[in-house]
Design a protein around this motif. Structure first.
Motif, PDB file in Angstrom:
ATOM      1  N   TRP A 144       0.790  -1.229   0.000  1.00 29.13           N
ATOM      2  CA  TRP A 144       0.000   0.000   0.000  1.00 29.13           C
ATOM      3  C   TRP A 144       0.825   1.282   0.000  1.00 29.13           C
ATOM      4  O   TRP A 144       0.258   2.368  -0.126  1.00 29.13           O
ATOM      5  N   GLY A 145       2.111   1.207   0.196  1.00 24.80           N
ATOM      6  CA  GLY A 145       2.934   2.408   0.238  1.00 24.80           C
ATOM      7  C   GLY A 145       3.289   2.804   1.665  1.00 24.80           C
ATOM      8  O   GLY A 145       2.720   2.303   2.639  1.00 24.80           O
ATOM      9  N   ARG A 146       4.222   3.751   1.801  1.00 19.61           N
ATOM     10  CA  ARG A 146       4.781   4.076   3.117  1.00 19.61           C
ATOM     11  C   ARG A 146       3.765   4.702   4.055  1.00 19.61           C
ATOM     12  O   ARG A 146       3.666   4.318   5.214  1.00 19.61           O
ATOM     13  N   ARG A 147       3.010   5.694   3.599  1.00 18.85           N
ATOM     14  CA  ARG A 147       2.078   6.383   4.494  1.00 18.85           C
ATOM     15  C   ARG A 147       0.997   5.439   5.018  1.00 18.85           C
ATOM     16  O   ARG A 147       0.666   5.459   6.207  1.00 18.85           O
ATOM     17  N   ALA A 148       0.454   4.630   4.131  1.00 18.94           N
ATOM     18  CA  ALA A 148      -0.563   3.663   4.562  1.00 18.94           C
ATOM     19  C   ALA A 148       0.031   2.643   5.515  1.00 18.94           C
ATOM     20  O   ALA A 148      -0.641   2.199   6.455  1.00 18.94           O
ATOM     21  N   ALA A 149       1.292   2.274   5.303  1.00 11.89           N
ATOM     22  CA  ALA A 149       1.942   1.312   6.183  1.00 11.89           C
ATOM     23  C   ALA A 149       2.122   1.879   7.584  1.00 11.89           C
ATOM     24  O   ALA A 149       1.859   1.193   8.583  1.00 11.89           O
ATOM     25  N   VAL A 150       2.553   3.129   7.669  1.00  9.75           N
ATOM     26  CA  VAL A 150       2.719   3.771   8.973  1.00  9.75           C
ATOM     27  C   VAL A 150       1.371   3.876   9.679  1.00  9.75           C
ATOM     28  O   VAL A 150       1.252   3.579  10.876  1.00  9.75           O
ATOM     29  N   ALA A 151       0.344   4.299   8.938  1.00  9.62           N
ATOM     30  CA  ALA A 151      -0.995   4.417   9.529  1.00  9.62           C
ATOM     31  C   ALA A 151      -1.517   3.054   9.965  1.00  9.62           C
ATOM     32  O   ALA A 151      -2.082   2.916  11.053  1.00  9.62           O
ATOM     33  N   GLY A 152      -1.326   2.039   9.133  1.00  9.87           N
ATOM     34  CA  GLY A 152      -1.824   0.712   9.463  1.00  9.87           C
ATOM     35  C   GLY A 152      -1.146   0.128  10.677  1.00  9.87           C
ATOM     36  O   GLY A 152      -1.802  -0.457  11.554  1.00  9.87           O
ATOM     37  N   SER A 153       0.171   0.270  10.766  1.00  5.21           N
ATOM     38  CA  SER A 153       0.876  -0.270  11.935  1.00  5.21           C
ATOM     39  C   SER A 153       0.490   0.501  13.196  1.00  5.21           C
ATOM     40  O   SER A 153       0.387  -0.072  14.279  1.00  5.21           O
ATOM     41  N   ALA A 154       0.243   1.817  13.058  1.00  6.39           N
ATOM     42  CA  ALA A 154      -0.163   2.619  14.212  1.00  6.39           C
ATOM     43  C   ALA A 154      -1.543   2.211  14.714  1.00  6.39           C
ATOM     44  O   ALA A 154      -1.769   2.090  15.926  1.00  6.39           O
ATOM     45  N   VAL A 155      -2.475   1.976  13.784  1.00  7.83           N
ATOM     46  CA  VAL A 155      -3.823   1.541  14.171  1.00  7.83           C
ATOM     47  C   VAL A 155      -3.769   0.170  14.840  1.00  7.83           C
ATOM     48  O   VAL A 155      -4.427  -0.062  15.869  1.00  7.83           O
ATOM     49  N   ALA A 156      -2.971  -0.749  14.288  1.00 10.73           N
ATOM     50  CA  ALA A 156      -2.845  -2.074  14.894  1.00 10.73           C
ATOM     51  C   ALA A 156      -2.227  -1.983  16.285  1.00 10.73           C
ATOM     52  O   ALA A 156      -2.644  -2.679  17.216  1.00 10.73           O
ATOM     53  N   PHE A 157      -1.243  -1.105  16.439  1.00  7.92           N
ATOM     54  CA  PHE A 157      -0.594  -0.886  17.728  1.00  7.92           C
ATOM     55  C   PHE A 157      -1.601  -0.353  18.750  1.00  7.92           C
ATOM     56  O   PHE A 157      -1.653  -0.814  19.899  1.00  7.92           O
ATOM     57  N   GLY A 158      -2.408   0.624  18.323  1.00  8.29           N
ATOM     58  CA  GLY A 158      -3.428   1.148  19.222  1.00  8.29           C
ATOM     59  C   GLY A 158      -4.470   0.119  19.576  1.00  8.29           C
ATOM     60  O   GLY A 158      -4.909   0.030  20.730  1.00  8.29           O
ATOM     61  N   ALA A 159      -4.865  -0.712  18.600  1.00  3.85           N
ATOM     62  CA  ALA A 159      -5.914  -1.696  18.834  1.00  3.85           C
ATOM     63  C   ALA A 159      -5.488  -2.756  19.842  1.00  3.85           C
ATOM     64  O   ALA A 159      -6.255  -3.116  20.752  1.00  3.85           O
ATOM     65  N   ILE A 160      -4.262  -3.251  19.721  1.00  3.47           N
ATOM     66  CA  ILE A 160      -3.836  -4.307  20.649  1.00  3.47           C
ATOM     67  C   ILE A 160      -3.685  -3.756  22.062  1.00  3.47           C
ATOM     68  O   ILE A 160      -3.834  -4.494  23.041  1.00  3.47           O
TER      69      ILE A 160
END
Length: 225
Positions: A144-160
């Motif tokens: 998905w590209g760098r920005r989406a990757a940063v956002a996705g990992s941040a959301v997953a981090f917040g969710a767990i």
């Protein structure tokens, strides 16, 4: 496959935080599994691309922990401003989960801080950063590209981290704290974004590990003092 790994990792964390005392080892086991997945699923080239390299800007190994500690202190201050020292404060949940360990509960406050902080700066930062800012972010970036990757990992981090505050269960059943839990999720997602930024500025994943360790050390100080 990497995204699917969030489910068993979340289950291990839930058991370690909210399960019976005999299963509390599931929490550090989850961190070790994150580290193992990174080692197993990434090639040598993938590990380099994920940032598991020498640090080209080593001063960030000092700046990262300072930023992490400031973030933890700010999040603690916001929780106190909104909820005082009540159960809706996210650090209250962190303290309660830690003190469910009878051995830790029997210690003095400085001893509790030390017993909490040493594992929190050894297991959690290394395992979580290798998985979230390393393996997961790299996997998302390729698609998905760098920005989406940063956002996705941040959301997953917040969710767990909702398992630390927001969603819990015990003998009385499931306990939800929707509003403070949502705020905690947002704060942890923003923290994940900060850790990704530290990694990018420092040029290696070890900077995010150091920043995460600084966050946990400062959080532990607030929790036990």
């Amino acid at each position: 496959m990497v995204v699917a790994a969030l489910l068993p990792l979340g289950a291990l964390r839930a058991i370690g935080l909210h399960g019976p005392p005999a299963l509390r080892a599931a929490l550090p086991l989850g961190f070790l599994l994150m580290l193992a997945l990174t080692a197993l699923l990434l090639t040598a080239a993938g590990r380099r691309e994920a940032g598991l390299t020498a640090v080209p800007r080593p001063w960030w190994l000092l700046a990262g922990p300072v930023l992490g500690a400031l973030a933890a202190l700010g999040i603690g201050a916001l929780g106190t401003a909104l909820y005082g020292h009540g159960a809706d404060h996210w650090y209250h949940s962190v303290r309660a989960a830690a003190l469910a360990n009878p051995g830790l509960a029997a210690l003095s406050p400085p001893g509790q801080w030390l017993a909490f902080t040493l594992p929190a700066i050894a297991f959690s930062p290394l395992g979580e950063e290798c998985f979230f800012r390393g393996l997961l972010e790299l996997s998302l970036r390729e698609r998905w590209g760098r920005r989406a990757a940063v956002a996705g990992s941040a959301v997953a981090f917040g969710a767990i981290h909702l398992l630390h505050h927001g969603v819990a269960w015990g003998a009385g059943g499931v306990t939800l704290r929707p509003v403070p839990g949502l705020l905690w999720f947002v704060l942890m997602a923003l923290t994940g974004g900060l850790l990704s930024w530290c990694r990018a500025r420092g040029g290696a994943l070890w900077v995010a590990v150091a920043a995460h360790a600084g966050f946990n050390a400062a959080m532990g100080w607030v929790v036990f003092h």
